[in-house]
Design an enzyme around this catalytic site. Structure first.
Site, PDB file in Angstrom:
ATOM      1  NE  ARG A   1     -22.102  74.848  93.925  1.00 27.42           N
ATOM      2  CZ  ARG A   1     -22.661  75.792  92.276  1.00 27.42           C
ATOM      3  NH1 ARG A   1     -21.261  76.771  91.995  1.00 27.42           N
ATOM      4  NH2 ARG A   1     -23.429  75.085  91.950  1.00 27.42           N
TER       5      ARG A   1
ATOM      6  NE  ARG B   1     -17.417  80.689  88.831  1.00 24.70           N
ATOM      7  CZ  ARG B   1     -18.249  81.374  88.123  1.00 24.70           C
ATOM      8  NH1 ARG B   1     -18.722  81.383  87.251  1.00 24.70           N
ATOM      9  NH2 ARG B   1     -19.244  81.134  88.873  1.00 24.70           N
TER      10      ARG B   1
ATOM     11  NE  ARG C   1     -13.624  77.928  85.602  1.00 25.76           N
ATOM     12  CZ  ARG C   1     -14.363  78.774  84.496  1.00 25.76           C
ATOM     13  NH1 ARG C   1     -13.048  79.936  84.245  1.00 25.76           N
ATOM     14  NH2 ARG C   1     -15.272  79.037  84.184  1.00 25.76           N
TER      15      ARG C   1
ATOM     16  CE1 TYR D   1     -29.646  73.126  86.531  1.00 31.50           C
ATOM     17  CE2 TYR D   1     -29.979  72.588  89.145  1.00 31.50           C
ATOM     18  CZ  TYR D   1     -29.082  73.409  88.241  1.00 31.50           C
ATOM     19  OH  TYR D   1     -28.828  74.769  88.517  1.00 31.50           O
TER      20      TYR D   1
ATOM     21  CG  ASP E   1     -22.035  70.931  88.295  1.00 36.29           C
ATOM     22  OD1 ASP E   1     -21.649  71.518  88.843  1.00 36.29           O
ATOM     23  OD2 ASP E   1     -23.037  70.159  87.275  1.00 36.29           O
TER      24      ASP E   1
HETATM   25  O1  CP3 Z   1     -19.011  72.949  97.199  1.00 36.78           O
HETATM   26  C1  CP3 Z   1     -17.240  72.151  96.421  1.00 36.78           C
HETATM   27  O2  CP3 Z   1     -16.459  72.627  96.055  1.00 36.78           O
HETATM   28  C2  CP3 Z   1     -17.467  71.601  95.511  1.00 36.78           C
HETATM   29  C3  CP3 Z   1     -17.777  71.161  94.409  1.00 36.78           C
HETATM   30  C4  CP3 Z   1     -18.678  72.009  93.680  1.00 36.78           C
HETATM   31  C5  CP3 Z   1     -19.548  71.901  92.892  1.00 36.78           C
HETATM   32  N1  CP3 Z   1     -20.886  72.024  92.554  1.00 36.78           N
HETATM   33  C6  CP3 Z   1     -18.319  72.984  91.591  1.00 36.78           C
HETATM   34  C7  CP3 Z   1     -19.290  73.771  90.446  1.00 36.78           C
HETATM   35  C8  CP3 Z   1     -20.694  70.822  94.346  1.00 36.78           C
HETATM   36  C9  CP3 Z   1     -21.439  70.294  95.633  1.00 36.78           C
HETATM   37  C10 CP3 Z   1     -21.740  71.659  92.648  1.00 36.78           C
HETATM   38  C11 CP3 Z   1     -23.065  71.222  93.383  1.00 36.78           C
HETATM   39  C12 CP3 Z   1     -23.896  72.290  92.495  1.00 36.78           C
HETATM   40  N2  CP3 Z   1     -23.956  72.527  90.888  1.00 36.78           N
HETATM   41  C13 CP3 Z   1     -25.547  72.678  92.335  1.00 36.78           C
HETATM   42  C14 CP3 Z   1     -26.089  72.208  93.887  1.00 36.78           C
HETATM   43  C15 CP3 Z   1     -25.607  73.289  94.774  1.00 36.78           C
HETATM   44  C16 CP3 Z   1     -26.118  74.592  94.922  1.00 36.78           C
HETATM   45  O3  CP3 Z   1     -25.038  75.280  94.448  1.00 36.78           O
HETATM   46  O4  CP3 Z   1     -27.442  74.710  94.714  1.00 36.78           O
HETATM   47  C17 CP3 Z   1     -26.094  72.947  91.462  1.00 36.78           C
HETATM   48  C18 CP3 Z   1     -27.715  73.429  90.750  1.00 36.78           C
HETATM   49  C19 CP3 Z   1     -24.848  72.850  90.468  1.00 36.78           C
HETATM   50  C20 CP3 Z   1     -25.237  73.153  88.759  1.00 36.78           C
HETATM   51  C21 CP3 Z   1     -24.296  73.894  88.548  1.00 36.78           C
HETATM   52  N3  CP3 Z   1     -22.729  73.874  88.124  1.00 36.78           N
HETATM   53  C22 CP3 Z   1     -24.197  75.399  87.822  1.00 36.78           C
HETATM   54  C23 CP3 Z   1     -25.805  76.152  88.709  1.00 36.78           C
HETATM   55  C24 CP3 Z   1     -23.174  75.826  87.800  1.00 36.78           C
HETATM   56  C25 CP3 Z   1     -22.889  77.432  87.218  1.00 36.78           C
HETATM   57  C26 CP3 Z   1     -22.826  78.146  88.579  1.00 36.78           C
HETATM   58  C27 CP3 Z   1     -22.011  78.862  88.487  1.00 36.78           C
HETATM   59  O5  CP3 Z   1     -22.176  79.787  89.232  1.00 36.78           O
HETATM   60  O6  CP3 Z   1     -22.125  79.726  87.255  1.00 36.78           O
HETATM   61  C28 CP3 Z   1     -22.054  75.298  87.816  1.00 36.78           C
HETATM   62  C29 CP3 Z   1     -20.446  74.945  87.519  1.00 36.78           C
HETATM   63  C30 CP3 Z   1     -19.966  75.042  88.924  1.00 36.78           C
HETATM   64  N4  CP3 Z   1     -20.006  73.690  90.003  1.00 36.78           N
HETATM   65  C31 CP3 Z   1     -18.636  75.703  89.055  1.00 36.78           C
HETATM   66  C32 CP3 Z   1     -18.105  75.293  90.096  1.00 36.78           C
HETATM   67  C33 CP3 Z   1     -16.848  75.720  90.942  1.00 36.78           C
HETATM   68  C34 CP3 Z   1     -18.579  76.515  88.392  1.00 36.78           C
HETATM   69  C35 CP3 Z   1     -17.799  76.483  87.163  1.00 36.78           C
HETATM   70  C36 CP3 Z   1     -16.225  77.108  86.799  1.00 36.78           C
HETATM   71  O7  CP3 Z   1     -15.586  77.277  87.025  1.00 36.78           O
HETATM   72  O8  CP3 Z   1     -16.864  78.286  85.703  1.00 36.78           O
END
Ligand code: CP3
Length: 363
Positions: free
Chosen positions: A33, A37, A46, A160, A83
């Site tokens: 990640r 943010r 964003r 999910y 994602d």
């Molecule tokens: O690593 C990176 O920089 C690449 C992008 C990436 C995102 N999600 C962007 C994202 C990757 C590799 C993921 C994987 C992901 N997404 C996982 C597996 C990795 C892990 O964390 O275990 C999972 C479970 C998800 C599902 C998901 N997407 C969740 C639970 C959330 C909310 C997270 C939160 O902190 O609110 C997301 C949204 C998400 N995916 C964001 C980002 C940058 C935040 C969204 C925002 O900008 O509001």
């Protein structure tokens, strides 16, 4: 260097070498990640996009944010900005993000008829925006560092898809697992096909490494992990394209909470195993260091501490893994929005400097 093994366009192949357990001048680092943010420039892009999903579905903006962390820090890889939940979205489940609540699906999988209709999407059609982002990011990188593609594991996606959102206890998933395991297996079959096609399409579009995120595999029993998670990840790993540009495309399998099953994970067919922060890295290196590369495993919470504490904790992780080939530095899970930009800068700097230093020590 042999040109057929080393495409001239990759200037920094430290990550690929470490994943192949070849010697490197220092320990490569990237952060799960890493685009996100905690970076003000991410938040600005964003806001410009209007929403996270709009950002992820617009290849030029996805490319922009994928490169942002590389402009600040000397990272050894870029990761596709997308994602894991784009795959179920492409299956028609209707992904959306409720404000401040994380991901949700409009149509979670709750009845047999919907599960019967579930089909793997054609990634070149329904996930074309992701493949476009891979191509555009790869072009923008111009060989600076390799590009990592990724997918959720079949099981984590199923979590999910069934629950319809994140969960503390995954009650709907567990209910299906124990009452109607045949339905869960049916979902996992489709997911394994979907994830295989999706990752192979990413490799074709230019991904040079692929990673499977099994974020929720750790919620299973030992037998359940083998039956519902690892069996399907293994199937995906066994069906991946092995090479692109005349080079191996290594795979990384990360299971959060998988520390107790590392024997099985290391034998799954992946090139590298991602370790969460609970794992004793020195022990893992002794047990698996000659089988797979290891990636990890700094506690992400360290990045809320002052820079000198971050440096000290980074050295601890490097000492635990040792200087032998086959370690990729990373966090034990994704970076949090609370991480300090200065803390990340200190981490990346310390990993480079200290890993070079420990390589010079006499054994
Ligand atoms: O690593 C990176 O920089 C690449 C992008 C990436 C995102 N999600 C962007 C994202 C990757 C590799 C993921 C994987 C992901 N997404 C996982 C597996 C990795 C892990 O964390 O275990 C999972 C479970 C998800 C599902 C998901 N997407 C969740 C639970 C959330 C909310 C997270 C939160 O902190 O609110 C997301 C949204 C998400 N995916 C964001 C980002 C940058 C935040 C969204 C925002 O900008 O509001």
């Amino acid at each position: 260097m042999e040109t057929h093994l080393q495409p001239t366009d990759l200037k920094n192949d430290t990550l690929l070498r470490a994943l192949a357990r070849e010697p490197t001048a220092y320990t490569p680092i990237w952060l799960m990640r890493q685009a996100g943010r905690y970076l003000p420039e991410y938040n600005a892009t964003r806001a410009k996009a209007g929403s996270f999903l709009k950002l992820a579905k617009t290849p030029s903006l996805a490319t922009e944010v994928a490169l942002q962390p590389l402009e600040r820090f000397a990272l050894d890889a870029a990761i596709l900005f997308s994602d894991i939940l784009t795959v179920p979205d492409a299956m028609g489940l209707g992904l959306y993000f409720a404000d401040g609540e994380g991901p949700r699906f409009e149509r979670p999988l709750r009845d047999e008829a919907a599960i019967g209709r579930l089909a793997a999407p054609d990634p070149t059609v329904e996930l074309r925006y992701v493949l476009d982002a891979v191509r555009e990011t790869r072009r923008a990188l111009a060989g600076r560092v390799p590009l990592i593609g990724f997918s959720g594991s079949p099981y984590t996606l199923a979590c999910y898809m069934i629950e319809g959102s994140g969960s503390d206890d995954w009650r709907a998933v567990k209910e299906m697992l124990y009452s109607r395991p045949d339905l869960l297996h049916r979902i996992l079959e489709v997911n394994a096909r979907a994830v295989t096609d999706y990752l192979n399409a990413q490799i074709e579009a230019g991904a040079q490494v692929v990673m499977l995120f099994d974020t929720w595999g750790g919620n299973l029993t030992a037998a359940g992990y083998e039956e519902f998670s690892l069996a399907y990840s293994r199937r995906v790993l066994g069906a991946l394209r092995r090479e692109a540009d005349g080079r191996r495309v290594p795979s990384i399998l990360f299971t959060r909470g998988g520390g107790v099953w590392l024997d099985a994970i290391a034998a799954s067919g992946c090139d590298a195993v991602g370790l969460d922060w609970t794992v004793n890295a020195a022990e893992a290196r002794r047990n698996f260091g000659n089988k797979v590369a290891l990636q990890g495993n700094l506690d992400p919470a360290v990045l809320a501490a002052p820079a000198d504490r971050v440096r000290e904790q980074a050295r601890r992780v490097l000492d635990a893994f040792g200087a032998a080939p086959g370690h990729v530095f990373n966090l034990g899970h994704g970076i949090s929005p609370q991480a300090g930009v200065e803390a990340v800068a200190a981490l990346v700097d310390e990993v480079r400097a200290y890993s070079m230093q420990i390589r010079k020590r006499r054994p």
